[in-house]
Design a protein around this motif. Structure first.
Motif, PDB file in Angstrom:
ATOM      1  N   ALA A  73       0.833  -1.205   0.000  1.00 44.33           N
ATOM      2  CA  ALA A  73       0.000   0.000   0.000  1.00 44.33           C
ATOM      3  C   ALA A  73       0.868   1.257   0.000  1.00 44.33           C
ATOM      4  CB  ALA A  73      -0.929  -0.014   1.209  1.00 44.33           C
ATOM      5  N   ALA A  74       1.983   1.221   0.745  1.00 45.37           N
ATOM      6  CA  ALA A  74       2.894   2.365   0.781  1.00 45.37           C
ATOM      7  C   ALA A  74       3.541   2.589  -0.585  1.00 45.37           C
ATOM      8  CB  ALA A  74       3.965   2.152   1.844  1.00 45.37           C
ATOM      9  N   THR A 121       9.167   1.936  -0.159  1.00 47.75           N
ATOM     10  CA  THR A 121      10.042   0.972   0.512  1.00 47.75           C
ATOM     11  C   THR A 121      10.854   1.657   1.598  1.00 47.75           C
ATOM     12  OG1 THR A 121      10.190  -0.389  -1.484  1.00 47.75           O
ATOM     13  CG2 THR A 121      11.905  -0.697   0.172  1.00 47.75           C
ATOM     14  N   ARG A 122      11.307   2.873   1.328  1.00 46.68           N
ATOM     15  CA  ARG A 122      12.064   3.602   2.352  1.00 46.68           C
ATOM     16  C   ARG A 122      11.199   3.869   3.582  1.00 46.68           C
ATOM     17  NH1 ARG A 122      14.269   7.282  -0.594  1.00 46.68           N
ATOM     18  NH2 ARG A 122      16.391   6.437  -0.640  1.00 46.68           N
ATOM     19  N   VAL A 123       9.924   4.190   3.369  1.00 45.71           N
ATOM     20  CA  VAL A 123       9.022   4.411   4.502  1.00 45.71           C
ATOM     21  C   VAL A 123       8.871   3.133   5.326  1.00 45.71           C
ATOM     22  CG1 VAL A 123       6.636   4.897   5.146  1.00 45.71           C
ATOM     23  CG2 VAL A 123       7.759   6.319   3.451  1.00 45.71           C
ATOM     24  N   LEU A 124       8.773   1.989   4.647  1.00 42.68           N
ATOM     25  CA  LEU A 124       8.694   0.728   5.378  1.00 42.68           C
ATOM     26  C   LEU A 124       9.935   0.525   6.246  1.00 42.68           C
ATOM     27  CD1 LEU A 124       7.456  -2.088   5.968  1.00 42.68           C
ATOM     28  CD2 LEU A 124       8.776  -2.917   4.004  1.00 42.68           C
ATOM     29  N   ILE A 125      11.104   0.800   5.700  1.00 44.71           N
ATOM     30  CA  ILE A 125      12.335   0.641   6.486  1.00 44.71           C
ATOM     31  C   ILE A 125      12.353   1.624   7.646  1.00 44.71           C
ATOM     32  CG2 ILE A 125      14.855   0.689   6.390  1.00 44.71           C
ATOM     33  CD1 ILE A 125      14.602  -0.019   3.391  1.00 44.71           C
ATOM     34  N   GLU A 126      11.816   2.826   7.429  1.00 45.29           N
ATOM     35  CA  GLU A 126      11.704   3.794   8.525  1.00 45.29           C
ATOM     36  C   GLU A 126      10.782   3.281   9.631  1.00 45.29           C
ATOM     37  OE1 GLU A 126      10.360   7.298   6.566  1.00 45.29           O
ATOM     38  OE2 GLU A 126      12.357   7.871   5.836  1.00 45.29           O
ATOM     39  N   VAL A 127       9.821   2.452   9.264  1.00 41.84           N
ATOM     40  CA  VAL A 127       8.964   1.809  10.264  1.00 41.84           C
ATOM     41  C   VAL A 127       9.758   0.764  11.038  1.00 41.84           C
ATOM     42  CG1 VAL A 127       7.011   0.228  10.575  1.00 41.84           C
ATOM     43  CG2 VAL A 127       6.793   2.186   9.039  1.00 41.84           C
ATOM     44  N   GLY A 161       0.237  -2.684  15.045  1.00 41.84           N
ATOM     45  CA  GLY A 161       0.326  -1.283  14.659  1.00 41.84           C
ATOM     46  C   GLY A 161       0.252  -1.109  13.151  1.00 41.84           C
ATOM     47  N   LEU A 162       0.946  -1.981  12.417  1.00 44.17           N
ATOM     48  CA  LEU A 162       0.872  -1.950  10.957  1.00 44.17           C
ATOM     49  C   LEU A 162      -0.552  -2.220  10.477  1.00 44.17           C
ATOM     50  CD1 LEU A 162       4.119  -3.951  10.088  1.00 44.17           C
ATOM     51  CD2 LEU A 162       3.630  -1.616   9.334  1.00 44.17           C
ATOM     52  N   ALA A 191      -3.294   4.940   6.911  1.00 44.61           N
ATOM     53  CA  ALA A 191      -2.183   5.770   7.387  1.00 44.61           C
ATOM     54  C   ALA A 191      -0.865   5.112   6.994  1.00 44.61           C
ATOM     55  CB  ALA A 191      -2.271   5.948   8.899  1.00 44.61           C
ATOM     56  N   LEU A 192      -0.210   5.642   5.983  1.00 43.95           N
ATOM     57  CA  LEU A 192       0.954   4.988   5.406  1.00 43.95           C
ATOM     58  C   LEU A 192       2.231   5.777   5.665  1.00 43.95           C
ATOM     59  CD1 LEU A 192      -0.755   3.991   2.049  1.00 43.95           C
ATOM     60  CD2 LEU A 192      -0.418   2.568   4.088  1.00 43.95           C
ATOM     61  N   THR A 193       2.451   6.104   6.941  1.00 44.95           N
ATOM     62  CA  THR A 193       3.674   6.773   7.356  1.00 44.95           C
ATOM     63  C   THR A 193       4.256   6.046   8.558  1.00 44.95           C
ATOM     64  OG1 THR A 193       2.614   8.283   8.934  1.00 44.95           O
ATOM     65  CG2 THR A 193       2.715   8.997   6.618  1.00 44.95           C
ATOM     66  N   ALA A 194       5.556   6.219   8.753  1.00 39.99           N
ATOM     67  CA  ALA A 194       6.215   5.583   9.896  1.00 39.99           C
ATOM     68  C   ALA A 194       5.661   6.124  11.215  1.00 39.99           C
ATOM     69  CB  ALA A 194       7.721   5.813   9.814  1.00 39.99           C
ATOM     70  N   ASP A 195       5.370   7.415  11.263  1.00 38.38           N
ATOM     71  CA  ASP A 195       4.834   8.015  12.487  1.00 38.38           C
ATOM     72  C   ASP A 195       3.480   7.414  12.849  1.00 38.38           C
ATOM     73  OD1 ASP A 195       7.031   9.623  12.784  1.00 38.38           O
ATOM     74  OD2 ASP A 195       6.095  11.403  11.876  1.00 38.38           O
TER      75      ASP A 195
END
Length: 212
Positions: free
Chosen positions: A103-104, A114-120, A135-136, A144-148
């Motif tokens: 989804a991200a 993919t970078r956002v996933l790694i930030e998660v 949480g995911l 909500a597709l952000t690490a925060d």
């Protein structure tokens, strides 16, 4: 006790097998203590890695967490990483991870998603695995597709578990339903099927053939 040097693949040789350690230790000498069922790797008396001890020869267990700092700089290598494949096989990288990732990618593009996933995953190394998965799931269900957003949902779960007995039942039901929603969506068709296909497609686009 062994004192191997970490090679350029962020691995150490212990007898007839190789084991991963964090990428920040490449080129450094570490200390390995063998136990009956596992081994522990230390850097200056601080534990930096722990693996199940292999009996067969020629094995190379890789911990995805050990490579995240390198992968966030080269996210294109993430889908084809051997460490990711091993994490999936071990159940550490779940269908919920894949659904959120897909989804991200759809929302942000291959590299940014993919970078956002790694930030998660980077701060999640300090969370219980169940909290991260839930949480995911809850973040994905909310779009909500952000690490925060994932970190916020994981903190809510932790807080709910800390509440007195009998007061966190509604939160538990919500978490369970979110995880079931993601799992069933990935297994079935519809939007979840599209997520799974997108994740598998991302994996086929970058195969480095190495640890990362």
């Amino acid at each position: 006790m062994f004192t191997p040097t970490v090679d350029r693949y962020s691995q150490i040789a212990v007898r007839t097998n190789r084991y991963s350690v964090p990428v920040r230790l490449i080129g450094k000498r570490v200390r390995v203590v063998l136990h009956a069922s596992h081994l522990v790797v230390y850097n200056r008396n601080v534990e930096v890695a722990r693996h199940e001890r292999l009996i067969a020869k020629g094995g190379c267990p890789l911990d995805l967490d050990h490579y995240l700092e390198a992968l966030i700089r080269t996210p294109g290598a993430f889908p084809g990483a051997t460490a990711l494949e091993q994490a999936r096989s071990a159940g550490k990288f779940t269908p919920v991870h894949d659904a959120w990732w897909a989804a991200a990618v759809k929302a942000h593009g291959d590299t940014a998603g993919t970078r956002v996933l790694i930030e998660v995953l980077l701060p999640a190394r300090h969370l219980p695995h169940a909290h991260l998965v839930a949480g995911l799931a809850m973040a994905l269900r909310a779009g909500a597709l952000t690490a925060d957003a994932v970190a916020l949902e994981a903190r809510k779960i932790a807080q709910a578990e800390d509440e007195p007995a009998g007061t966190s039942g509604a939160a538990t039901v919500t978490i369970r339903s979110a995880v079931q929603y993601c799992s069933s969506a990935v297994e079935a068709g519809g939007a979840g099927g599209e997520m799974r296909v997108a994740a598998e497609g991302a994996g086929s686009r970058s195969d480095t053939g190495g640890a990362v």
